[in-house]
Design an enzyme around this catalytic site. Structure first.
Site, short mmCIF file in Angstrom:
data_model
loop_
_atom_site.label_atom_id
_atom_site.label_comp_id
_atom_site.label_asym_id
_atom_site.label_seq_id
_atom_site.Cartn_x
_atom_site.Cartn_y
_atom_site.Cartn_z
N GLY A 15 0.84 -1.21 0.00
CA GLY A 15 0.00 0.00 0.00
C GLY A 15 0.87 1.25 0.00
O GLY A 15 1.89 1.29 0.67
N ARG A 76 1.38 -5.01 -5.90
CA ARG A 76 1.50 -6.27 -5.17
C ARG A 76 1.80 -7.32 -6.23
O ARG A 76 1.10 -7.41 -7.23
CB ARG A 76 0.21 -6.59 -4.42
N ASP A 107 5.06 -5.00 6.13
CA ASP A 107 5.70 -6.27 6.54
C ASP A 107 5.69 -7.33 5.45
O ASP A 107 6.61 -8.15 5.38
CB ASP A 107 5.13 -6.79 7.87
N THR A 130 3.80 2.73 5.73
CA THR A 130 2.39 2.32 5.80
C THR A 130 1.68 3.27 6.75
O THR A 130 2.24 3.63 7.78
CB THR A 130 2.21 0.86 6.26
N ASP A 132 -0.70 2.60 8.65
CA ASP A 132 -1.29 1.92 9.81
C ASP A 132 -0.43 1.96 11.08
O ASP A 132 -0.93 1.68 12.16
CB ASP A 132 -1.58 0.45 9.47
N ASP A 134 1.64 -0.12 12.10
CA ASP A 134 1.56 -1.41 12.79
C ASP A 134 2.82 -2.25 12.61
O ASP A 134 2.75 -3.47 12.52
CB ASP A 134 0.32 -2.19 12.28
N ARG A 176 -6.80 -2.36 9.83
CA ARG A 176 -7.40 -3.70 9.86
C ARG A 176 -7.00 -4.46 11.11
O ARG A 176 -7.78 -5.14 11.73
CB ARG A 176 -6.97 -4.51 8.63
P1 ATP Z 1 0.67 -3.03 3.40
O1 ATP Z 1 1.01 -2.84 4.86
O2 ATP Z 1 0.23 -1.79 2.77
O3 ATP Z 1 -0.25 -4.20 3.14
P2 ATP Z 1 2.79 -4.78 2.61
O4 ATP Z 1 4.19 -4.55 2.23
O5 ATP Z 1 2.55 -5.58 3.87
O6 ATP Z 1 2.07 -3.38 2.67
P3 ATP Z 1 1.82 -6.97 0.92
O7 ATP Z 1 0.81 -6.95 -0.16
O8 ATP Z 1 1.61 -7.87 2.08
O9 ATP Z 1 2.00 -5.44 1.38
O10 ATP Z 1 3.26 -7.33 0.28
C1 ATP Z 1 3.75 -6.60 -0.82
C2 ATP Z 1 4.43 -7.54 -1.78
O11 ATP Z 1 5.54 -8.17 -1.11
C3 ATP Z 1 3.59 -8.69 -2.28
O12 ATP Z 1 2.75 -8.32 -3.35
C4 ATP Z 1 4.64 -9.70 -2.71
O13 ATP Z 1 5.15 -9.37 -3.98
C5 ATP Z 1 5.74 -9.48 -1.68
N1 ATP Z 1 5.60 -10.51 -0.64
C6 ATP Z 1 4.79 -10.51 0.44
N2 ATP Z 1 4.91 -11.66 1.13
C7 ATP Z 1 5.80 -12.42 0.45
C8 ATP Z 1 6.34 -13.73 0.62
N3 ATP Z 1 5.98 -14.51 1.66
N4 ATP Z 1 7.25 -14.16 -0.28
C9 ATP Z 1 7.63 -13.40 -1.31
N5 ATP Z 1 7.15 -12.17 -1.53
C10 ATP Z 1 6.25 -11.69 -0.68
#
Ligand code: ATP
Length: 328
Positions: A15, A76, A107, A130, A132, A134, A176
């Protein structure tokens, strides 16, 4: 001996959050400061797999510190979750001679970065972006302060209309899994009641508090609700529930949604992003990897990515007490 770093790639993933541009700018300019190359990677891991890269120098990031969103775009990537996808990403990095990565995201993005490092040995540093807030290992994530200010400003406006009509507004904010935005914006905007995922106090308490507020002569009431709060009711069901139990209230719902992610970053987020970007590049130049840059007690500190991913950033319980006292 870690391999010497000549070229750093920077990407934004997951995000988007206000302050990401300020962090990109900081990474690019710190690279320029140390006379190493910097490459912007578009659309997060998606662009890493496609080799969607652009060389960036100090002037490539002029006039972006004040803009929300991310000039590198975010995405993503399902493909990066597969070993085949990450293999292609590694090959694209080899071709472009990118030695290390700064990943700005949440994360999930850090999990991907860590796995990528473990498989291919590419040094990675994370910057928490982010709204959030969090993420374990940092008091503040990029974008959180801006989002808080946005939410408070909007609730102030809602309060104006609420008090003109003696209405109760139920305002849903993002969060969330964590109630940082709801709790802090709720206290900042003087909400009568705040519902967050960390605390399931039951709906009777909310009714009690609203009754009390009516008795004490308040002309409007605001209930701030975090997306992930645990009553099991949507904000619309909550509004119905209040009207059924307290017919004296005329209730309205406002779901703030994505506006919370946008807007020009606050000064706090710009400064934080600038500090984090400098540290991220310096860590890589020092041969470090698998760390997240955070801020604790106003000092820039690092946390192992593995801990940042697994740990929980807890809300300040004292603030719940403050909120209760303010609702008198
Ligand atoms: P937000 O807090 O906004 O959700 P985020 O970084 O946690 O941000 P995610 O959609 O969970 O967002 O992860 C972003 C991208 O990181 C994913 O689309 C994927 O490409 C990569 N990613 C997440 N988890 C994994 C994993 N276990 N293995 C490999 N790549 C991953």
């Amino acid at each position: 001996m870690p391999k010497k770093i000549f070229k750093i790639g920077v990407l934004t993933s997951g995000g988007d959050a206000p302050g990401m541009n300020a962090a990109i700018r900081s990474v690019v300019r710190t690279c320029a400061h140390y006379s190493i190359e910097c490459v912007g990677i578009y659309r997060g891991y998606e662009g890493l797999i496609e080799g969607d890269f652009k060389a960036m120098e100090a002037r490539s990031v002029s006039n972006i510190i004040n803009h929300g969103g991310t000039i590198l775009k975010s995405a993503r990537s399902k493909e990066f979750r597969t070993i085949a996808g990450r293999q292609i990403a590694f090959e694209k990095m080899q071709e472009a001679e990118i030695d290390a990565l700064v990943v700005i995201g949440g994360d999930g993005s850090f999990t991907g970065a860590l796995i990528f490092n473990q498989e291919f040995g590419i040094p990675v540093i994370g910057i928490p972006g982010t709204i959030d807030n969090d993420i374990y290992g940092t008091d503040y994530t990029l974008g959180y302060d801006t989002a808080l200010n946005t939410v408070v400003e909007v609730i102030d406006k809602i309060r104006d209309t609420a008090s003109s009509h003696n209405r109760l507004f139920i305002v849903e904010v993002m969060g969330r899994d964590a109630g940082f935005i709801a709790l802090n914006a709720g206290v900042g905007a003087g909400a009568e009641e705040i519902l967050i995922p960390e605390e399931d106090l039951g709906l009777d308490r909310m009714l009690e508090s609203l009754k009390r507020s009516k008795r004490s002569g308040k002309s409007s009431s605001i209930v701030v609700v975090s997306e992930g709060e645990k009553s099991g009711k949507s904000v619309f069901e909550l509004a119905k529930f209040v009207e059924e139990n307290l017919p004296e209230y005329e209730t309205r719902v406002s779901v703030l949604g994505h506006m919370q992610r946008g807007g020009s970053p606050s000064c706090f987020d710009r400064v934080l992003a600038s500090r984090m970007g400098v540290k991220a590049v310096e860590l890589l130049l020092d041969g470090k990897s698998n760390l997240m840059v955070g801020i604790k007690n106003n000092k820039i500190e690092t946390t192992e990515l593995s801990k940042a991913i697994k740990g929980t950033h807890h809300i300040d319980k004292e603030l719940i007490r403050v909120s209760d006292i303010m609702g008198v």
